[in-house]
Scaffold this active site. Structure first.
Site, mmCIF file in Angstrom:
data_model
loop_
_atom_site.group_PDB
_atom_site.id
_atom_site.type_symbol
_atom_site.label_atom_id
_atom_site.label_comp_id
_atom_site.label_asym_id
_atom_site.label_seq_id
_atom_site.Cartn_x
_atom_site.Cartn_y
_atom_site.Cartn_z
ATOM 1 N N VAL A 118 2.422 2.079 -3.414
ATOM 2 C CA VAL A 118 1.384 2.648 -4.178
ATOM 3 C C VAL A 118 1.252 4.043 -4.061
ATOM 4 C CG1 VAL A 118 -0.680 2.489 -5.736
ATOM 5 C CG2 VAL A 118 0.976 0.255 -5.221
ATOM 6 N N GLU A 119 0.889 4.169 -2.801
ATOM 7 C CA GLU A 119 0.153 5.290 -2.312
ATOM 8 C C GLU A 119 1.326 6.598 -2.377
ATOM 9 O OE1 GLU A 119 -2.555 6.432 -1.173
ATOM 10 O OE2 GLU A 119 -3.908 4.786 -0.968
ATOM 11 N N SER A 120 2.502 6.607 -1.801
ATOM 12 C CA SER A 120 3.375 7.463 -1.661
ATOM 13 C C SER A 120 4.820 7.113 -2.022
ATOM 14 C CB SER A 120 3.616 7.711 -0.206
ATOM 15 O OG SER A 120 4.143 6.750 0.645
ATOM 16 N N VAL A 142 0.732 -1.239 -0.066
ATOM 17 C CA VAL A 142 0.053 0.113 -0.186
ATOM 18 C C VAL A 142 0.864 1.323 -0.256
ATOM 19 C CG1 VAL A 142 -1.665 1.419 1.288
ATOM 20 C CG2 VAL A 142 -1.996 -1.368 1.006
#
Length: 363
Positions: A139-141, A136
């Site tokens: 992909v997020e940051s 996560v």
């Protein structure tokens, strides 16, 4: 990560057997065209379609034989605890193909995440979540602790203020817990665990909700069921960003599970702690912590972006994240600081310096 919404039990008629879910999803296709919304979502849809045209028709998982335990360091430990790495779908294949064409991007993600990966994997394991959750923040940051989205989601886990506060984060003018790596990790994992429960262990829906919002996914599931479909992720009418987001997580999970099968190589990362948490008394100033750690100021604040030079910390005990050696140095020279480790059963305790040294492989 959008704020959560109240749960309507009528939306929870979902598959709970993960193995069955994986088998069913293996042959599913997208239902309908990608929706077009804001400019960013239009761009995402265009990029996704472009990746699909590049995906080769014969891209299928060529399983790599795992080496002996420890051969591949931390990745070996991580891949043994993945549960979503074998889900097959044309959208997942397109994302995998994109990484195959750009292996430098995969290496950059691993390099940027290297200081945090062992800590994050340990926290995920301690919370009893699928290790796929580790993808996560990739992909997020892209593992940038200072990342901020146009929608004001912030930090490694891209948390919006309302969701952060709902899960225990403090956000005020002197301190923003969304940038605090230990605090934001705890909040994000708490929210993900909540979503896993809401969606009866269907982690594709839970991950979609992390991106699009709990209520948005519940409404999309209800619409799918009303239309006579089964309410699975691939049948939902969701924003283009979310429809690309979940396959990207699945693709990275599959690559971590079987890198050699895709002709890729993961950056070697040792399976031992690099960072550890240190509890600091509220009376201890941040400048004293920086000095006691022995780290250059820039490096200290890179690991602890929620704290700022010259700004008072929260009026309570707070945590800092430090390399193991620096944590030991700090605890030995500054009263009011204490390294923290966790028992295997999740119990929290203060670590002695000798135990900390043995655990980290130093000394």
């Amino acid at each position: 990560m959008p704020p959560g919404k109240p749960v309507d039990p009528s939306y929870l008629r979902l598959p709970s057997d993960l193995a069955l879910l994986q088998d069913r999803l293996a042959s599913r296709m997208w239902n309908g065209d990608l929706p077009v919304g804001e400019d960013s979502e239009t761009a995402m849809a265009t990029a996704t379609k472009r990746r699909k045209t590049r995906a080769t028709a014969d891209l299928r998982l060529a399983r790599a034989v795992s080496g002996p335990p420890g051969k591949d360091g931390l990745w070996q430990h991580i891949r043994q605890k993945l549960v979503l790495g074998d889900i097959r779908h044309e959208a997942v294949d397109a994302e995998i193909e994109s990484f195959r064409h750009n292996p430098a991007h995969l290496d950059a993600l691993a390099r940027r995440g290297e200081p945090f990966l062992h800590y994050l994997a340990s926290e995920i394991e301690r919370k009893g979540l699928p290790m796929d959750v580790l993808v996560v923040p990739m992909v997020e940051s892209a593992f940038d602790p200072l990342a901020v989205s146009p929608r004001d989601a912030a930090g490694l886990w891209q948390i919006v203020r309302s969701t952060g506060e709902e899960h225990g984060l403090t956000v005020d003018e002197n301190y923003d817990g969304r940038y605090d790596i230990p605090a934001s990790t705890s909040a994000a994992l708490s929210y993900l665990k909540h979503l896993g429960t809401v969606f009866n262990g269907d982690w594709l829906l839970a991950l979609a909700a992390y991106n699009a919002g709990e209520g948005a996914v519940q409404r999309a599931v209800a619409a799918s069921l009303k239309a006579g479909r089964d309410g699975s992720f691939w049948t939902l009418d969701l924003p283009a960003e979310t429809r690309a987001y979940v396959p990207r997580i699945l693709a990275l999970s599959s690559i971590i599970a079987h890198p050699e099968g895709y002709g890729l190589k993961l950056r070697k990362i040792q399976n031992k702690p690099y960072l550890t948490r240190v509890e600091v008394d509220s009376k201890v100033r941040v400048a004293e912590v920086v000095a006691g750690s022995g780290l250059p100021e820039q490096e200290f604040f890179k690991m602890n972006p929620a704290l700022k030079p010259g700004v008072q910390p929260p009026k309570r005990r707070y945590d800092v994240l430090l390399p193991v050696e620096s944590a030991a140095a700090l605890a030995s020279c500054l009263d009011g600081t204490k390294p923290v480790t966790f028992r295997k059963n999740g119990g929290r305790r203060g670590a002695t310096l000798s135990a900390l040294s043995r655990h980290s492989g130093h000394g």
